[in-house]
Design a protein around this motif. Structure first.
Motif, mmCIF file in Angstrom:
data_model
loop_
_atom_site.group_PDB
_atom_site.id
_atom_site.type_symbol
_atom_site.label_atom_id
_atom_site.label_comp_id
_atom_site.label_asym_id
_atom_site.label_seq_id
_atom_site.Cartn_x
_atom_site.Cartn_y
_atom_site.Cartn_z
ATOM 1 N N LEU A 157 0.791 0.153 5.789
ATOM 2 C CA LEU A 157 -0.235 1.004 5.188
ATOM 3 C C LEU A 157 -0.763 0.471 3.863
ATOM 4 O O LEU A 157 -1.942 0.599 3.558
ATOM 5 C CB LEU A 157 0.355 2.387 4.893
ATOM 6 N N ASP A 158 0.156 -0.121 3.072
ATOM 7 C CA ASP A 158 -0.251 -0.370 1.688
ATOM 8 C C ASP A 158 0.592 -1.448 1.012
ATOM 9 O O ASP A 158 1.636 -1.867 1.535
ATOM 10 C CB ASP A 158 -0.208 0.929 0.876
ATOM 11 N N ARG B 118 11.670 5.589 0.615
ATOM 12 C CA ARG B 118 13.083 5.867 0.903
ATOM 13 C C ARG B 118 13.291 6.505 2.273
ATOM 14 O O ARG B 118 14.248 6.216 2.979
ATOM 15 C CB ARG B 118 13.666 6.772 -0.189
ATOM 16 N N THR B 119 12.363 7.373 2.651
ATOM 17 C CA THR B 119 12.482 8.083 3.940
ATOM 18 C C THR B 119 12.586 7.096 5.102
ATOM 19 O O THR B 119 13.321 7.338 6.060
ATOM 20 C CB THR B 119 11.244 8.983 4.146
ATOM 21 N N GLY C 75 -0.146 6.774 3.108
ATOM 22 C CA GLY C 75 -0.444 5.484 2.493
ATOM 23 C C GLY C 75 -0.467 5.744 0.997
ATOM 24 O O GLY C 75 0.400 6.444 0.466
ATOM 25 N N GLN D 118 7.056 9.300 -9.198
ATOM 26 C CA GLN D 118 7.883 9.324 -7.991
ATOM 27 C C GLN D 118 8.431 7.934 -7.644
ATOM 28 O O GLN D 118 9.568 7.786 -7.229
ATOM 29 C CB GLN D 118 7.070 9.863 -6.805
ATOM 30 N N ASN D 119 7.608 6.905 -7.820
ATOM 31 C CA ASN D 119 7.997 5.573 -7.360
ATOM 32 C C ASN D 119 8.557 4.666 -8.458
ATOM 33 O O ASN D 119 9.179 3.645 -8.150
ATOM 34 C CB ASN D 119 6.809 4.884 -6.682
ATOM 35 N N TYR E 50 6.046 -4.317 -1.269
ATOM 36 C CA TYR E 50 6.309 -3.719 0.042
ATOM 37 C C TYR E 50 6.584 -4.803 1.093
ATOM 38 O O TYR E 50 7.278 -4.557 2.070
ATOM 39 C CB TYR E 50 5.160 -2.802 0.448
ATOM 40 N N GLY F 141 3.788 11.390 0.222
ATOM 41 C CA GLY F 141 4.156 11.413 -1.194
ATOM 42 C C GLY F 141 4.050 12.840 -1.730
ATOM 43 O O GLY F 141 3.505 13.725 -1.063
ATOM 44 N N LYS G 249 10.423 17.717 -0.127
ATOM 45 C CA LYS G 249 9.160 17.580 0.619
ATOM 46 C C LYS G 249 8.688 18.913 1.214
ATOM 47 O O LYS G 249 7.603 18.984 1.805
ATOM 48 C CB LYS G 249 9.311 16.538 1.739
#
Ligand code: GLP
Length: 261
Positions: A66-67, A38-39, A140, A164-165, A80, A134, A202
């Motif tokens: 990254l991933d 989201r960031t 990542g 979180q995701n 992603y 995270g 965060k």
């Protein structure tokens, strides 16, 4: 490591976008490492605006994300790859052939990871790596205990990361439990790293990542070992830091930041 504090999330994303834009202007074929979450949505929105308004061209830029989740094909709206197309790649003049994400549905995941590392090397290494963080302190998907020397590989996600995701998935149960991620070592090989984090959720992890001891329990602390790592945060994310006054002084006085003030 240096820390830059901006008043709000928009200002933090705009500053990051301006640094990326300047890096592309200085080297049009920049090898740019990208992150999701989201960031980053604010950052990509701003980059697309700079492309429109200032004619910043991505035509020669090469990107490496990254991933990617294991098990999601590129066309899955939770992948992603889909996120990147939607938020950035479809909005700028980048050549899709120059955009790289690990293939989450590769038949041989280990081979895919080795191939990803090889592609990065063939492109001359990553010039500028953008990172989020995270709640577990991962960069990542380098979850706790990721080796500082780790390379691109499959990683099992922690319950905190899944929590979180999972909200991003229509059915949270469908969230994959594993992902392919660049390793901490892969990230540390980038010539420059910028970690962008915003919001009060965060604050705690940023304080640990920036001012805490280096530990594989929090992979973002590895950035303390990087010769050119910048952490760009907004005021709410800076709340738990001890040296706020010093970081604020840096942005106001260091010559490097003059063009961005
Ligand atoms: C995912 C990504 C990370 C990213 C994190 C932060 O877990 N794999 O690379 O840093 O999300 O997400 P958000 O920006 O939504 O807080």
């Amino acid at each position: 490591m240096e820390v830059i504090i901006r008043p709000n999330a928009d200002a933090a994303a705009n500053l990051t976008a301006n640094v990326i834009a300047d890096a592309i202007r200085a080297k049009p074929s920049l090898v740019l490492g990208l992150a999701t979450g989201r960031t980053m949505e604010r950052l990509y929105k701003r980059l697309a605006e700079i492309h429109q308004e200032d004619k910043l061209s991505f035509a020669q830029v090469r990107t490496f994300n990254l991933d990617e989740y294991i098990g999601l094909p590129p066309e899955d709206k939770h992948s992603y790859r889909h996120y990147m197309n939607q938020h950035l790649f479809n909005k700028v003049d980048i050549d899709p052939a120059n955009t790289h994400l690990p293939n989450g549905v590769a038949e041989d995941i280990d081979q895919e990871c080795a191939h990803y590392e090889q592609r990065i090397t063939e492109c001359g290494g990553i010039d500028l790596q953008i990172l989020g963080i995270g709640n577990t302190g991962h960069i990542g998907f380098n979850e706790p205990l990721s080796a500082m020397y780790s390379r691109t590989r499959a990683k099992a996600l922690t319950p905190q990361t899944i929590e979180q995701n999972a909200s991003q998935f229509d059915n949270p149960e469908e969230m994959p439990r594993r992902a392919i991620t660049m390793g901490v070592g892969t990230i540390l090989d980038a010539k420059r790293c910028i970690l962008l984090a915003t919001g009060k959720t965060k604050a705690q992890i940023i304080a640990k990542a920036v001012e805490g001891p280096v530990t594989s329990m929090i992979s973002a602390t590895a950035l303390q070992l990087h010769p050119k790592a910048t952490v760009i945060i907004d005021q709410p994310a800076s709340a738990n830091l001890q040296q706020i006054e010093y970081y604020q002084w840096l942005f106001q006085n260091e010559p490097e930041w003059e063009p961005y003030r």
